[in-house]
Motif scaffolding. Sequence first.
Motif, PDB file in Angstrom:
ATOM      1  N   ALA A   1       0.818  -1.216   0.000  1.00  0.00           N
ATOM      2  CA  ALA A   1       0.000   0.000   0.000  1.00  0.00           C
ATOM      3  C   ALA A   1       0.853   1.267   0.000  1.00  0.00           C
ATOM      4  CB  ALA A   1      -0.936   0.007   1.207  1.00  0.00           C
ATOM      5  N   VAL A   2       2.163   1.125   0.142  1.00  0.00           N
ATOM      6  CA  VAL A   2       3.066   2.280   0.160  1.00  0.00           C
ATOM      7  C   VAL A   2       3.695   2.435  -1.218  1.00  0.00           C
ATOM      8  CG1 VAL A   2       5.159   3.269   1.150  1.00  0.00           C
ATOM      9  CG2 VAL A   2       3.532   2.065   2.622  1.00  0.00           C
ATOM     10  N   GLU A   3       3.503   3.606  -1.826  1.00  0.00           N
ATOM     11  CA  GLU A   3       4.030   3.864  -3.164  1.00  0.00           C
ATOM     12  C   GLU A   3       5.430   4.456  -3.070  1.00  0.00           C
ATOM     13  OE1 GLU A   3       1.206   6.179  -5.579  1.00  0.00           O
ATOM     14  OE2 GLU A   3      -0.307   5.749  -4.043  1.00  0.00           O
ATOM     15  N   LEU A   4       6.389   3.834  -3.730  1.00  0.00           N
ATOM     16  CA  LEU A   4       7.737   4.379  -3.795  1.00  0.00           C
ATOM     17  C   LEU A   4       7.850   5.301  -5.003  1.00  0.00           C
ATOM     18  CD1 LEU A   4      10.118   1.377  -2.988  1.00  0.00           C
ATOM     19  CD2 LEU A   4       9.292   3.173  -1.454  1.00  0.00           C
ATOM     20  N   VAL A   5       8.462   6.459  -4.800  1.00  0.00           N
ATOM     21  CA  VAL A   5       8.650   7.430  -5.879  1.00  0.00           C
ATOM     22  C   VAL A   5      10.135   7.750  -5.973  1.00  0.00           C
ATOM     23  CG1 VAL A   5       8.028   9.690  -6.790  1.00  0.00           C
ATOM     24  CG2 VAL A   5       6.386   8.427  -5.375  1.00  0.00           C
ATOM     25  N   SER A   6      10.727   7.459  -7.106  1.00  0.00           N
ATOM     26  CA  SER A   6      12.156   7.715  -7.295  1.00  0.00           C
ATOM     27  C   SER A   6      12.404   8.904  -8.212  1.00  0.00           C
ATOM     28  CB  SER A   6      12.847   6.472  -7.858  1.00  0.00           C
ATOM     29  OG  SER A   6      12.284   6.110  -9.117  1.00  0.00           O
ATOM     30  N   THR A   7      11.329   9.480  -8.733  1.00  0.00           N
ATOM     31  CA  THR A   7      11.455  10.607  -9.653  1.00  0.00           C
ATOM     32  C   THR A   7      11.499  11.928  -8.875  1.00  0.00           C
ATOM     33  OG1 THR A   7       9.045  10.579  -9.905  1.00  0.00           O
ATOM     34  CG2 THR A   7      10.336   9.383 -11.544  1.00  0.00           C
ATOM     35  N   ASP A   8      11.579  13.022  -9.593  1.00  0.00           N
ATOM     36  CA  ASP A   8      11.677  14.353  -9.000  1.00  0.00           C
ATOM     37  C   ASP A   8      10.494  14.639  -8.088  1.00  0.00           C
ATOM     38  OD1 ASP A   8      12.243  17.068  -8.528  1.00  0.00           O
ATOM     39  OD2 ASP A   8      11.151  17.683 -10.327  1.00  0.00           O
ATOM     40  N   PRO A   9      10.729  14.907  -6.799  1.00  0.00           N
ATOM     41  CA  PRO A   9       9.617  15.151  -5.876  1.00  0.00           C
ATOM     42  C   PRO A   9       8.774  16.361  -6.248  1.00  0.00           C
ATOM     43  CG  PRO A   9      11.729  15.614  -4.813  1.00  0.00           C
ATOM     44  CD  PRO A   9      12.021  14.936  -6.102  1.00  0.00           C
ATOM     45  N   VAL A  10       9.384  17.397  -6.809  1.00  0.00           N
ATOM     46  CA  VAL A  10       8.626  18.589  -7.194  1.00  0.00           C
ATOM     47  C   VAL A  10       7.617  18.238  -8.283  1.00  0.00           C
ATOM     48  CG1 VAL A  10       8.768  20.862  -8.279  1.00  0.00           C
ATOM     49  CG2 VAL A  10      10.403  20.231  -6.489  1.00  0.00           C
ATOM     50  N   ALA A  11       8.050  17.510  -9.284  1.00  0.00           N
ATOM     51  CA  ALA A  11       7.160  17.133 -10.382  1.00  0.00           C
ATOM     52  C   ALA A  11       6.032  16.244  -9.870  1.00  0.00           C
ATOM     53  CB  ALA A  11       7.945  16.417 -11.472  1.00  0.00           C
ATOM     54  N   LYS A  12       6.365  15.318  -8.981  1.00  0.00           N
ATOM     55  CA  LYS A  12       5.337  14.413  -8.460  1.00  0.00           C
ATOM     56  C   LYS A  12       4.322  15.167  -7.618  1.00  0.00           C
ATOM     57  CE  LYS A  12       3.335  10.488  -7.765  1.00  0.00           C
ATOM     58  NZ  LYS A  12       2.664   9.771  -8.876  1.00  0.00           N
ATOM     59  N   VAL A  13       4.772  16.073  -6.778  1.00  0.00           N
ATOM     60  CA  VAL A  13       3.843  16.837  -5.936  1.00  0.00           C
ATOM     61  C   VAL A  13       2.954  17.726  -6.793  1.00  0.00           C
ATOM     62  CG1 VAL A  13       3.736  18.740  -4.275  1.00  0.00           C
ATOM     63  CG2 VAL A  13       5.131  16.735  -3.784  1.00  0.00           C
ATOM     64  N   ARG A  14       3.501  18.315  -7.829  1.00  0.00           N
ATOM     65  CA  ARG A  14       2.669  19.120  -8.728  1.00  0.00           C
ATOM     66  C   ARG A  14       1.593  18.260  -9.386  1.00  0.00           C
ATOM     67  NH1 ARG A  14       7.327  22.975 -11.578  1.00  0.00           N
ATOM     68  NH2 ARG A  14       7.623  24.334  -9.749  1.00  0.00           N
ATOM     69  N   GLU A  15       1.942  17.031  -9.712  1.00  0.00           N
ATOM     70  CA  GLU A  15       0.964  16.096 -10.276  1.00  0.00           C
ATOM     71  C   GLU A  15      -0.126  15.778  -9.248  1.00  0.00           C
ATOM     72  OE1 GLU A  15       1.036  11.346 -11.112  1.00  0.00           O
ATOM     73  OE2 GLU A  15       2.693  12.496 -11.999  1.00  0.00           O
TER      74      GLU A  15
END
Length: 204
Positions: A107-121
């Motif tokens: 249930a925990v999503e790992l994100v390895s990409t740019d945090p700024v881009a992901k948060v904007r999404e």
Amino acid sequence: MRKLVYYIATTLDGFIAGPDGADPTGPDGFWPTPADYIEHLVANYPETLPGPARTALSVTAEGTHFDTVVEGRRCYEIGLKAGLTNAYPHLRHLVFSRTLNESPDSAVELVSTDPVAKVRELKREDGKDIWLVGGGELAGALYGEIDRLILKVGPLTIGTGIPLFSRTAAFDPRTWELTDHTVLASGAAFLTYDRPANLSDTGK
């Protein structure tokens, strides 16, 4: 649009944890958690209580602030060391990491990409606001994306430790508007600061 909210406990001298980065409210922690502090969390921010605490306190309220929580790897590992693969099973849970290859919890999503881009999404999606739980390094990386600060200011100083924002954060002075405040009898203060809408593009 959804807001990114840095909801975090801080000492009077601006630290969110001791030098070792361990949980300041843990068994060997230094953070005071008097009854009125817990009562305020339960009444106003029930969704920010970890799953085991919600169970122990018989909290079932969904909460009105957040439906998503984001955190950095070091912050996430505090929960792992306590045996929690997902401290917030009642929220969508994202962990930013470039070193974790597999999520310890489905249930925990790992994100390895740019945090700024992901948060904007995430901000463009429907839902409640997004809770930035920590730590200081991720908060520093997302400094320019934070729309609201909710500071749980404890009545203590520790001299040194993990700062509110990583020391690698860019120097970028910002002005915030105090929009709510609650001071508890035990000494803790809950301070809500919003970034004025007309300043959101300039940061000044």
